[in-house]
Design a protein around this motif. Structure first.
Motif, PDB file in Angstrom:
ATOM      1  N   LYS A 286     -91.324 -39.370 -28.756  1.00 37.01           N
ATOM      2  CA  LYS A 286     -90.599 -38.127 -28.446  1.00 37.01           C
ATOM      3  C   LYS A 286     -91.012 -37.005 -29.407  1.00 37.01           C
ATOM      4  O   LYS A 286     -91.243 -35.868 -28.990  1.00 37.01           O
ATOM      5  CB  LYS A 286     -89.100 -38.395 -28.531  1.00 37.01           C
ATOM      6  CG  LYS A 286     -88.235 -37.250 -28.094  1.00 37.01           C
ATOM      7  CD  LYS A 286     -86.766 -37.676 -28.123  1.00 37.01           C
ATOM      8  CE  LYS A 286     -85.855 -36.534 -27.733  1.00 37.01           C
ATOM      9  NZ  LYS A 286     -84.447 -36.929 -27.790  1.00 37.01           N
ATOM     10  N   MET A 287     -91.104 -37.322 -30.694  1.00 37.00           N
ATOM     11  CA  MET A 287     -91.503 -36.311 -31.678  1.00 37.00           C
ATOM     12  C   MET A 287     -92.939 -35.850 -31.436  1.00 37.00           C
ATOM     13  O   MET A 287     -93.243 -34.661 -31.518  1.00 37.00           O
ATOM     14  CB  MET A 287     -91.347 -36.860 -33.096  1.00 37.00           C
ATOM     15  CG  MET A 287     -89.904 -36.982 -33.542  1.00 37.00           C
ATOM     16  SD  MET A 287     -89.729 -37.471 -35.265  1.00 37.00           S
ATOM     17  CE  MET A 287     -89.901 -39.255 -35.116  1.00 37.00           C
ATOM     18  N   LEU A 288     -93.840 -36.804 -31.149  1.00 36.18           N
ATOM     19  CA  LEU A 288     -95.226 -36.435 -30.878  1.00 36.18           C
ATOM     20  C   LEU A 288     -95.333 -35.574 -29.627  1.00 36.18           C
ATOM     21  O   LEU A 288     -96.095 -34.596 -29.605  1.00 36.18           O
ATOM     22  CB  LEU A 288     -96.091 -37.695 -30.752  1.00 36.18           C
ATOM     23  CG  LEU A 288     -96.364 -38.418 -32.068  1.00 36.18           C
ATOM     24  CD1 LEU A 288     -96.955 -39.801 -31.806  1.00 36.18           C
ATOM     25  CD2 LEU A 288     -97.268 -37.599 -32.970  1.00 36.18           C
ATOM     26  N   ALA A 289     -94.584 -35.904 -28.599  1.00 37.84           N
ATOM     27  CA  ALA A 289     -94.592 -35.103 -27.372  1.00 37.84           C
ATOM     28  C   ALA A 289     -94.098 -33.689 -27.661  1.00 37.84           C
ATOM     29  O   ALA A 289     -94.635 -32.708 -27.127  1.00 37.84           O
ATOM     30  CB  ALA A 289     -93.735 -35.763 -26.299  1.00 37.84           C
TER      31      ALA A 289
ATOM     32  N   TYR B 159     -98.856 -33.899 -29.055  1.00 31.09           N
ATOM     33  CA  TYR B 159     -99.909 -34.886 -29.335  1.00 31.09           C
ATOM     34  C   TYR B 159     -99.517 -36.240 -28.763  1.00 31.09           C
ATOM     35  O   TYR B 159     -98.371 -36.655 -28.884  1.00 31.09           O
ATOM     36  CB  TYR B 159    -100.180 -34.996 -30.834  1.00 31.09           C
ATOM     37  CG  TYR B 159    -100.803 -33.734 -31.378  1.00 31.09           C
ATOM     38  CD1 TYR B 159    -102.170 -33.527 -31.279  1.00 31.09           C
ATOM     39  CD2 TYR B 159    -100.020 -32.730 -31.917  1.00 31.09           C
ATOM     40  CE1 TYR B 159    -102.746 -32.352 -31.727  1.00 31.09           C
ATOM     41  CE2 TYR B 159    -100.582 -31.553 -32.366  1.00 31.09           C
ATOM     42  CZ  TYR B 159    -101.946 -31.374 -32.270  1.00 31.09           C
ATOM     43  OH  TYR B 159    -102.515 -30.202 -32.705  1.00 31.09           O
ATOM     44  N   PRO B 160    -100.490 -36.943 -28.156  1.00 33.70           N
ATOM     45  CA  PRO B 160    -100.166 -38.235 -27.542  1.00 33.70           C
ATOM     46  C   PRO B 160     -99.977 -39.378 -28.537  1.00 33.70           C
ATOM     47  O   PRO B 160     -99.263 -40.330 -28.254  1.00 33.70           O
ATOM     48  CB  PRO B 160    -101.366 -38.506 -26.634  1.00 33.70           C
ATOM     49  CG  PRO B 160    -102.500 -37.764 -27.279  1.00 33.70           C
ATOM     50  CD  PRO B 160    -101.878 -36.551 -27.918  1.00 33.70           C
ATOM     51  N   THR B 161    -100.640 -39.265 -29.709  1.00 37.10           N
ATOM     52  CA  THR B 161    -100.567 -40.335 -30.701  1.00 37.10           C
ATOM     53  C   THR B 161    -100.498 -39.741 -32.100  1.00 37.10           C
ATOM     54  O   THR B 161    -100.855 -38.574 -32.314  1.00 37.10           O
ATOM     55  CB  THR B 161    -101.813 -41.250 -30.647  1.00 37.10           C
ATOM     56  OG1 THR B 161    -102.965 -40.454 -31.006  1.00 37.10           O
ATOM     57  CG2 THR B 161    -102.001 -41.876 -29.281  1.00 37.10           C
ATOM     58  N   LEU B 162    -100.084 -40.555 -33.038  1.00 36.48           N
ATOM     59  CA  LEU B 162    -100.062 -40.137 -34.438  1.00 36.48           C
ATOM     60  C   LEU B 162    -101.490 -39.857 -34.923  1.00 36.48           C
ATOM     61  O   LEU B 162    -101.733 -38.905 -35.666  1.00 36.48           O
ATOM     62  CB  LEU B 162     -99.387 -41.211 -35.295  1.00 36.48           C
ATOM     63  CG  LEU B 162     -99.157 -40.866 -36.761  1.00 36.48           C
ATOM     64  CD1 LEU B 162     -98.353 -39.591 -36.929  1.00 36.48           C
ATOM     65  CD2 LEU B 162     -98.461 -42.026 -37.455  1.00 36.48           C
ATOM     66  N   ALA B 163    -102.442 -40.667 -34.481  1.00 32.27           N
ATOM     67  CA  ALA B 163    -103.845 -40.452 -34.862  1.00 32.27           C
ATOM     68  C   ALA B 163    -104.333 -39.084 -34.392  1.00 32.27           C
ATOM     69  O   ALA B 163    -105.042 -38.382 -35.124  1.00 32.27           O
ATOM     70  CB  ALA B 163    -104.721 -41.568 -34.306  1.00 32.27           C
ATOM     71  N   ALA B 164    -103.958 -38.679 -33.178  1.00 37.19           N
ATOM     72  CA  ALA B 164    -104.368 -37.371 -32.655  1.00 37.19           C
ATOM     73  C   ALA B 164    -103.750 -36.241 -33.478  1.00 37.19           C
ATOM     74  O   ALA B 164    -104.410 -35.231 -33.750  1.00 37.19           O
ATOM     75  CB  ALA B 164    -103.969 -37.244 -31.186  1.00 37.19           C
TER      76      ALA B 164
END
Length: 87
Positions: free
Chosen positions: A23-26, A30-35
């Motif tokens: 939810k936070m990444l969205a 960003y789709p992932t923490l790496a992104a």
């Protein structure tokens, strides 16, 4: 550390759930923490090699080590009876 002690530690430091992380990444797009990290940290300062760190210590181990190296607390009073930090 006992099982109950490690459980108490875990409940204080549980972190976010996978759903909360997604939810936070969205929210930031960003789709992932790496992104997110790729976008936020310049490649020129990022290391691609593994860190050479010792194994993690338990909370009890860290506390014991700190007690060994930290000076014992003491109260110091100046000869004139003033506060030790006052001038």
């Amino acid at each position: 550390m006992t099982s109950s002690a490690s459980g108490a530690f875990a409940t204080r430091h549980i972190g976010v759930s996978d759903a909360d992380r997604a939810k936070m990444l969205a929210e930031v797009g960003y789709p992932t923490l790496a992104a997110l990290i790729d976008a936020a940290v310049p490649s020129g300062i990022r290391s691609t090699s593994d860190l050479n760190l010792p194994p993690a210590a338990t909370e009890a181990e860290v506390r014991a080590e700190l007690q060994e190296i930290a000076p014992s607390p003491s109260i110091r009073v100046h000869r004139d009876g003033g506060h030790p930090l006052s001038r």
